[in-house]
Design an enzyme around this catalytic site. Sequence first.
Site, mmCIF file in Angstrom:
data_model
loop_
_atom_site.group_PDB
_atom_site.id
_atom_site.type_symbol
_atom_site.label_atom_id
_atom_site.label_comp_id
_atom_site.label_asym_id
_atom_site.label_seq_id
_atom_site.Cartn_x
_atom_site.Cartn_y
_atom_site.Cartn_z
ATOM 1 N N HIS A 1 0.828 -1.203 0.000
ATOM 2 C CA HIS A 1 0.000 0.000 0.000
ATOM 3 C C HIS A 1 0.864 1.256 0.000
ATOM 4 C CE1 HIS A 1 -2.818 2.881 2.226
ATOM 5 N NE2 HIS A 1 -3.456 2.586 1.110
ATOM 6 N N HIS B 1 -1.634 10.743 -2.698
ATOM 7 C CA HIS B 1 -2.949 10.312 -2.220
ATOM 8 C C HIS B 1 -3.913 11.477 -2.029
ATOM 9 C CE1 HIS B 1 -5.951 9.371 0.907
ATOM 10 N NE2 HIS B 1 -5.989 8.184 0.330
#
Length: 281
Positions: free
Chosen positions: A22, A64
């Site tokens: 991730h 992100h």
Amino acid sequence: MTYARPAQDARPGRPAISVIAHRGASEDAPEHTLAAYRKAIEDGADALECDVRLTADGHLVCVHDRRVNRTSNGRGSVSALELADLAMLDFGSWKGDGYANEAPDRQHEDPERTSVLTLERLLELVADADRRVELAIETKHPTRWAGQVEERLVELLARFGHTNPAMRTDWTPSVRVMSFSARSLHRVRAAAPEVPGVYLMQFLTPRHRDGRLPPGVGIAGPGIRILRSHPDYVAKAHRAGHCVHVWTVNDTADVELCQELGVDAVITNRPKQVRIQLGLG
């Protein structure tokens, strides 16, 4: 508590759970940096996960948040900044002893830990790996650029040979696109039907509780909270013919739950430790 395994889990020769890093090995290195992805590959991750946003001058970068404030020493929206602006920022010092806003010594920093990472550079890293490493790319929405994100993404994937099986019968896709936006996945599928889609879910809505997904999508992407509350969802998704990729699985108890329920992949900040727990490394 004991959970019933779906029938698929009991089949002989069932593939091992895929471990997806991730934002790279983001427990050990700053998220979305080249250093984090190199570490994930070294740690044996089966795939790398990244988020992509489009800059003001049309580059896809691995960031992100909508704004750069949290992970850099700058301010502002990614969509309003050009790549050259982002290249001047430090995206890594916040992970160390100091914070990015404390003006790190640029002479002694490691650019692989501090520089903004473009999706193009990450695709190059994967292409140069000495083994198969898959890539899971999340498109972030809403954004002012809307469909331009998917357009640019498909162009890049085509350049690296990820959108055309080239008539090979043994070809299996090594890149997939993930999104909370069904519309984003539809755009990618329309332009590149060979690229699998992953429908991400933070909550389990009534329309998806029986395992159904948006048309053309074959992989469910529930958050780990969904599995804690609805452990039977994995079996339902499997019965509907879908794979299940779960995010973000860091705690040992959650890894054990995913293994017990027979998920197909876990997305984690700790790829090395999760692989060890699963008996994979």
